[in-house]
Design a protein around this motif. Structure first.
Motif, PDB file in Angstrom:
ATOM      1  N   THR A  93       3.953  -7.095  10.364  1.00  0.00           N
ATOM      2  CA  THR A  93       3.386  -5.646   9.793  1.00  0.00           C
ATOM      3  C   THR A  93       2.257  -5.923   8.803  1.00  0.00           C
ATOM      4  O   THR A  93       1.848  -7.123   8.797  1.00  0.00           O
ATOM      5  CB  THR A  93       4.593  -5.499   8.350  1.00  0.00           C
ATOM      6  OG1 THR A  93       4.625  -5.955   7.230  1.00  0.00           O
ATOM      7  CG2 THR A  93       5.622  -5.267   9.181  1.00  0.00           C
ATOM      8  N   ASP A  94       1.792  -4.793   8.841  1.00  0.00           N
ATOM      9  CA  ASP A  94      -0.031  -4.749   8.550  1.00  0.00           C
ATOM     10  C   ASP A  94       0.274  -4.569   6.585  1.00  0.00           C
ATOM     11  O   ASP A  94       1.795  -5.760   6.663  1.00  0.00           O
ATOM     12  CB  ASP A  94      -0.477  -3.399   8.877  1.00  0.00           C
ATOM     13  CG  ASP A  94      -1.966  -3.186   8.256  1.00  0.00           C
ATOM     14  OD1 ASP A  94      -2.661  -1.939   8.391  1.00  0.00           O
ATOM     15  OD2 ASP A  94      -2.323  -3.946   7.288  1.00  0.00           O
ATOM     16  N   ARG A  95      -0.620  -4.835   6.443  1.00  0.00           N
ATOM     17  CA  ARG A  95      -0.362  -5.004   4.104  1.00  0.00           C
ATOM     18  C   ARG A  95       0.039  -4.293   3.672  1.00  0.00           C
ATOM     19  O   ARG A  95       0.248  -3.554   3.167  1.00  0.00           O
ATOM     20  CB  ARG A  95      -1.385  -5.895   3.966  1.00  0.00           C
ATOM     21  CG  ARG A  95      -1.957  -6.869   5.049  1.00  0.00           C
ATOM     22  CD  ARG A  95      -3.378  -7.226   5.027  1.00  0.00           C
ATOM     23  NE  ARG A  95      -3.889  -8.684   5.878  1.00  0.00           N
ATOM     24  CZ  ARG A  95      -4.628  -9.667   5.318  1.00  0.00           C
ATOM     25  NH1 ARG A  95      -4.938  -9.966   4.471  1.00  0.00           N
ATOM     26  NH2 ARG A  95      -5.329 -10.323   6.594  1.00  0.00           N
ATOM     27  N   ALA A 152       6.602   0.579   7.530  1.00  0.00           N
ATOM     28  CA  ALA A 152       5.606   0.139   7.710  1.00  0.00           C
ATOM     29  C   ALA A 152       5.351  -0.088   8.764  1.00  0.00           C
ATOM     30  O   ALA A 152       6.246   0.550   9.895  1.00  0.00           O
ATOM     31  CB  ALA A 152       6.324  -1.561   7.155  1.00  0.00           C
ATOM     32  N   SER A 153       4.006  -0.894   9.091  1.00  0.00           N
ATOM     33  CA  SER A 153       3.157  -0.497  10.377  1.00  0.00           C
ATOM     34  C   SER A 153       3.334  -2.378  11.279  1.00  0.00           C
ATOM     35  O   SER A 153       2.855  -2.773  10.580  1.00  0.00           O
ATOM     36  CB  SER A 153       1.769  -0.034  10.960  1.00  0.00           C
ATOM     37  OG  SER A 153       1.044   0.069  11.316  1.00  0.00           O
ATOM     38  N   ALA A 154       3.927  -1.845  12.583  1.00  0.00           N
ATOM     39  CA  ALA A 154       4.256  -3.228  12.967  1.00  0.00           C
ATOM     40  C   ALA A 154       3.323  -3.354  13.855  1.00  0.00           C
ATOM     41  O   ALA A 154       3.196  -2.219  14.535  1.00  0.00           O
ATOM     42  CB  ALA A 154       5.243  -3.283  14.019  1.00  0.00           C
ATOM     43  N   ILE A 155       2.561  -4.428  13.751  1.00  0.00           N
ATOM     44  CA  ILE A 155       0.969  -4.717  14.530  1.00  0.00           C
ATOM     45  C   ILE A 155       1.369  -5.840  15.471  1.00  0.00           C
ATOM     46  O   ILE A 155       0.514  -5.697  16.656  1.00  0.00           O
ATOM     47  CB  ILE A 155      -0.302  -4.863  13.641  1.00  0.00           C
ATOM     48  CG1 ILE A 155      -0.227  -6.281  12.374  1.00  0.00           C
ATOM     49  CG2 ILE A 155      -0.154  -3.942  12.495  1.00  0.00           C
ATOM     50  CD1 ILE A 155      -0.798  -6.882  11.732  1.00  0.00           C
ATOM     51  N   ARG A 156       2.516  -6.070  15.452  1.00  0.00           N
ATOM     52  CA  ARG A 156       2.270  -7.336  16.325  1.00  0.00           C
ATOM     53  C   ARG A 156       3.498  -7.515  17.061  1.00  0.00           C
ATOM     54  O   ARG A 156       4.528  -7.754  15.953  1.00  0.00           O
ATOM     55  CB  ARG A 156       1.607  -8.666  16.251  1.00  0.00           C
ATOM     56  CG  ARG A 156       0.753  -9.314  17.103  1.00  0.00           C
ATOM     57  CD  ARG A 156      -0.863 -10.349  16.790  1.00  0.00           C
ATOM     58  NE  ARG A 156       0.244 -11.903  16.362  1.00  0.00           N
ATOM     59  CZ  ARG A 156      -0.322 -11.418  14.976  1.00  0.00           C
ATOM     60  NH1 ARG A 156      -1.323 -11.259  14.254  1.00  0.00           N
ATOM     61  NH2 ARG A 156       0.206 -12.540  14.278  1.00  0.00           N
ATOM     62  N   GLN A 214       1.368  -9.398   4.766  1.00  0.00           N
ATOM     63  CA  GLN A 214       1.805  -8.600   5.957  1.00  0.00           C
ATOM     64  C   GLN A 214       3.398  -9.145   5.520  1.00  0.00           C
ATOM     65  O   GLN A 214       3.929 -10.080   5.420  1.00  0.00           O
ATOM     66  CB  GLN A 214       1.466  -9.313   6.879  1.00  0.00           C
ATOM     67  CG  GLN A 214       0.184  -8.996   6.936  1.00  0.00           C
ATOM     68  CD  GLN A 214      -0.579  -9.876   8.181  1.00  0.00           C
ATOM     69  OE1 GLN A 214      -0.592 -10.916   8.119  1.00  0.00           O
ATOM     70  NE2 GLN A 214      -0.741  -9.083   9.084  1.00  0.00           N
ATOM     71  N   ILE A 251       9.193 -10.029  10.523  1.00  0.00           N
ATOM     72  CA  ILE A 251      10.538  -9.352  10.635  1.00  0.00           C
ATOM     73  C   ILE A 251      11.424 -10.085  11.516  1.00  0.00           C
ATOM     74  O   ILE A 251      10.516 -10.195  12.076  1.00  0.00           O
ATOM     75  CB  ILE A 251      10.633  -8.085  10.764  1.00  0.00           C
ATOM     76  CG1 ILE A 251      10.363  -7.258   9.551  1.00  0.00           C
ATOM     77  CG2 ILE A 251      12.151  -7.753  10.756  1.00  0.00           C
ATOM     78  CD1 ILE A 251      10.025  -6.373   9.686  1.00  0.00           C
TER      79      ILE A 251
END
Lengths: 374, 89, 448
Positions: free
Chosen positions: A219-221, A296-300, A258, A261
């Motif tokens: 996720t992002d921070r 939460a923003s998942a970035i990758r 971050q 998960i």
């Protein structure tokens, strides 16, 4: 090149790096070879947890031992290894699991690993974003997380300081008796260490290691959202049972804030593509425990391949079918955790010292005898 | 979402200050007009502001109504919004 | 904002054609495709239709041609959904299923055809001080201006290269900015040669002259570029050079960018081939993946007129009875030639490779310096060791510049192709999910 080395380590992942570090510290001249660059394989994909785990007594012994070695090493690690002593919380969803937690505490205690049992109220205070209604948790304070590629590099740097050499972009084509062949080079040595992880069987046919795919989402921070590594008790079942696929809740805070998960396990050969259905299941399981993750923003997302043996224990020791060959591979999801313990164990075996833990469960000869088949 | 004619104004709160801004603007434009320099702080603490204007660079992130990491250039100002700047770590 | 249907946590739209991007190319494609009564849905990240070049929030003027096309779109029957970012796409049997974050909710779009109109973004070359608030892209400044920002009274420099410079300089000057300098890095000879070649396109000459006329009192210098930005907490001045002498200018805003980079991430996720960094397409705008077409800047930088034509061709191409006139094809050919000429004329000069110093931040998401990455064996190693490109922008800001500086190849594309809420990535449709957008009953002949 015809220079002679005491040891050639094939594979500069975290296990190969740990072997190089321990062997060079023992006074041997070491050459490490990697087809790509250090820490670029399974090491790059992993969660980086340093976690005591008790799927079997041998696993418990190795993870506890290696955990102690990591703890001693921690103050000397460069900042970019991002060592965080966040501890682990094994989360119990109900009273039955709480019983399992109590049993776990006792087993860990027998191996000298101190733990505490948290009540629901204490758990809620320790991790406010866990859903209410959980039965409690086992807190393992000594567990930690690192950033694996830089962990491997740090160990290699220590080895290099002790005189070891690292050659990257060198693919070993074959392992012979006290030599490796890379392109048109024959590199001779006293010992070869096959630390090629999931690729170990390509160099040493007969090693029963298969790739076991895992997915991770980062996720992002969100600093402070999650303070400990969180694992559900079912994680052990997921790791242990070689079913087609399984997911188990595992969330880890990184030094960056971050959240990482996981976890998932599948046997699909070398297909590294993202399996959306498994990612959904994995995220759903995480949301079961931490509903707040929904926003939460998942970035990758990415995948990696755990080198897996039939009995879930690594191969650490001599491979008697080939003179001078030693194996340090097959660590499944515990490569980061058990790397330094593996390196020390291997160095002890090679130099004839008495290892700190019983090496017999990890002996490669067990697989030749058909022992440990699951 | 075309608002024609007279420039309406909206009441929002930016870093605990009540301000009136023109309706029909993005949060990024509104903050720019208010003279905000640091929309966020980078991971090493540098002040950062909008760069690409189109939601690609993520430098204009602010916290809106307690939700962090909102791209200010993609969000229209709404009456009553609470915006916090320079809080990203 | 679209609320999910009860019992599901994702909304479903079923269409014949899904178009990603509502800029000129996507608009034209939607209009033509919808003419054949196909069910067309257009997904766009922005708040309003128009993409980057036709941005307009309340009050800002819109070119007549944009008004014309946007009006056609609103009459066409195509459904346009704003605030929507595509995060993933899968092939399921003969259909595509797009997963998008639409104003924070999960949206799934099923369609037999996809038209990619994903546009382009600016190429940034990092230099000392470029991270200071007040340094922004050229397109970035235009975007801010057109979403309500005021540059009136601000000292502004526009420096860099590419097709955005003149129109944005003109817009800023017209809006009351004190435009101090417009600095084009290309050599005077290249710019002159390009200008001379424009005799074939009198419309372009007229347009360039109109832009220039809006900032006549400002210097337009070729062979000139900015080497550093200075300031404490925000931009205060810049260092400019023409290759011989170097001087300082006090500024409030620096608009800088070095051209445009096609947005090809979604195309690559679908498996489309790219060529020279753009989506490869044939004469019907088809990509190398069946039932996926691509139009506009994503297929190569060429400007709005070309984007419109490509959109029309693609929209007609997916229509069972669509026809593309020879005149349209001829216009496309001419505009493609003009576009190539422009890209050649404004090629980036070698000196720009010396812009970043070892301490210059190249990855703004993770604060990674040039010195930390420039000696890496490859991009992947740099990423793993330093986290360059591993932040929320997923390398969109830093990688094109690092490719220019270090010839780094792009990495494999994995979903999500844009940061997505965990709730969106974990969303699922119920087995019996019904589509929640019903197209006008006069639309909806299934495409045979």
């Amino acid at each position: 090149m015809t220079a002679h080395h005491d040891a050639v380590v094939v594979g500069a992942g975290i296990v190969g790096a740990a072997c190089a570090e321990a062997l060079s510290r023992s006074g041997m001249s070491v050459l490490v070879l990697d087809a790509s660059f250090a820490g670029s394989g399974t090491t790059a994909a992993g969660m980086g947890h340093l976690v005591v785990m008790d799927d079997s007594p041998a696993q418990l012994a190795l993870t506890a031992y290696s955990g102690r070695l990591w703890a001693a090493l921690a103050p000397e690690l460069p900042r970019n290894v991002e060592h965080e002593a966040c501890g682990t919380l094994w989360v119990a969803e109900d009273d039955e699991q709480l019983e399992a937690v109590r049993a776990k505490q006792s087993v860990y205690a027998d191996s000298g690993v101190a733990t505490e049992i948290l009540s629901p109220a204490q758990l809620a205070e320790a991790e406010p974003h866990l859903r209410p209604g959980l039965a409690g948790a086992l807190l393992v304070r000594g567990d930690a997380v690192i950033y694996p590629p830089n962990g491997a590099r740090a160990l290699l740097q220590r080895a290099i300081t002790n005189g070891a050499s690292l050659r990257e972009g060198v693919r070993v084509d074959a392992i012979g008796a006290r030599e490796v062949i890379a392109g048109n080079e024959r590199i001779s040595c006293d010992c070869v260490i096959n630390a090629a992880g999931a690729l170990a069987p390509e160099l040493t046919p007969g090693i029963p290691i298969v790739p076991r795919k895992g997915h991770l989402v980062i996720t992002d921070r969100y600093p402070g959202f999650c303070r400990h590594q969180l694992v559900e008790l079912g994680y052990l079942t997921s790791a242990h049972t070689m079913t087609t696929e399984s997911v188990a809740f595992n969330v880890q805070p990184r030094a960056t804030g971050q959240m990482l998960i996981g976890s998932s396990r599948e046997l699909v050969g070398w297909d590294g593509s993202i399996n959306r259905s498994i990612v959904r299941r994995m995220l759903d399981r995480a949301l079961d425990f931490m509903p707040g993750l929904a926003l939460a923003s998942a970035i990758r997302t990415w995948t990696g391949f755990r080198p897996t043996t039939p009995d879930k224990l690594p191969l650490i020791g001599s491979w008697d079918e080939m003179p001078g060959l030693w194996i340090a591979a097959g660590h499944e999801g515990l490569g980061i955790t058990t790397s330094v313990g593996t390196g020390q164990l291997l160095a002890d075996l090679i130099t004839g010292r008495t290892p700190a833990i019983d090496p017999a469960p990890f002996a490669p000869s067990r697989v030749l005898a058909g022992v440990g088949a699951h | 979402m075309a608002i024609n004619g007279a420039a309406a104004e909206l009441n929002i709160v930016v870093d605990d200050q009540r301000v009136r801004v023109a309706a029909g603007t993005t949060v990024a434009a509104a903050l720019f007009n208010l003279g905000t320099a640091a929309f966020r702080r980078s991971v090493s603490g540098e002040p950062r502001g909008p760069v690409c204007g189109m939601g690609v660079c993520f430098e204009c992130r602010v916290t809106i109504d307690s939700r962090p990491h909102q791209r200010a250039c993609l969000i229209a100002v709404v009456d009553g919004m609470h915006i916090r700047t320079a809080t990203e770590a | 904002m679209m609320a999910p249907l009860a019992g599901t946590d994702a909304t479903l739209i079923v269409a014949d054609v899904a178009i990603v991007g509502a800029g000129p190319a996507g608009i034209a494609a939607a209009v033509r495709a919808a003419e054949s009564r196909l069910r067309v849905v257009v997904l766009d990240r922005g708040l309003e239709t128009g993409g980057q070049i036709w941005r307009h929030m309340s009050g800002s003027p819109v070119p007549r041609i944009a008004q014309h096309w946007i009006a056609q779109l609103s009459r066409s029957g195509a459904q346009v959904i704003h605030g929507t970012s595509v995060v993933d796409v899968q092939h399921e049997d003969a259909e595509f299923e797009i997963l998008a974050d639409s104003s924070g909710s999960a949206l799934r779009v099923r369609a037999g055809r996809i038209i990619l109109a994903t546009g382009a973004r600016e190429l940034f070359i990092p230099f000392d001080g470029w991270t200071l608030p007040g340094v922004m892209g050229i397109g970035g400044a235009q975007a801010l201006l057109k979403s309500g920002a005021s540059f009136a009274g601000k000292r502004v420099i526009v420096a860099g290269s590419g097709p955005l410079m003149l129109p944005v300089a003109a817009s800023l000057a017209t809006s009351g900015a004190k435009l101090i300098l417009v600095a084009e890095q290309a050599r005077r000879s290249a710019v002159m040669r390009f200008a001379a070649g424009l005799w074939r396109s009198p419309a372009l000459v007229a347009q360039a002259a109109r832009y220039r006329s809006r900032f006549l009192s400002t210097s337009y210098s070729t062979g000139t570029w900015v080497t550093a930005a200075h300031g404490a907490d925000r931009l205060e001045s810049v260092t400019v050079t023409d290759g011989r002498r170097t001087w300082r200018e006090a500024v409030d805003v620096l608009c800088t960018g070095y051209g445009l980079v096609p947005n090809v991430e979604l195309a690559r996720l679908l498996g489309c081939e790219t060529r020279d960094g753009a989506i490869a397409v044939d004469a019907q705008q088809r990509t190398t993946v069946a039932n996926v077409l691509a139009v506009g800047e994503a297929t190569g930088i060429g400007g709005a007129p070309l984007s419109l034509i490509e959109g029309e061709i693609a929209g007609s191409s997916v229509s069972p009875r669509g026809r593309v006139s020879d005149a349209l094809l001829r216009k496309r050919a001419a505009l493609e030639i003009a576009a190539r000429r422009m890209l050649d004329a404004f090629a980036l000069r070698q000196e720009l490779r010396s812009l970043p110093t070892a301490g210059t931040i190249v990855c703004r998401c993770e604060d990674v310096s040039y010195g930390a990455v420039k000696d890496a064996a490859c991009a992947r190693q740099a990423k793993l060791y330093t986290r360059v490109g591993m932040g929320p922008c997923q390398g969109r800001t830093c990688m094109p510049g690092l490719d220019f500086l270090l010839a780094w190849q792009p990495d494999t594309v994995r979903p999500p192709i844009e940061p997505a809420l965990v709730s969106v990535l974990s969303s699922e449709l119920a087995d019996d999910a019904a589509a929640s957008i019903l197209f006008n009953s006069s639309v909806g002949e299934a495409y045979q």
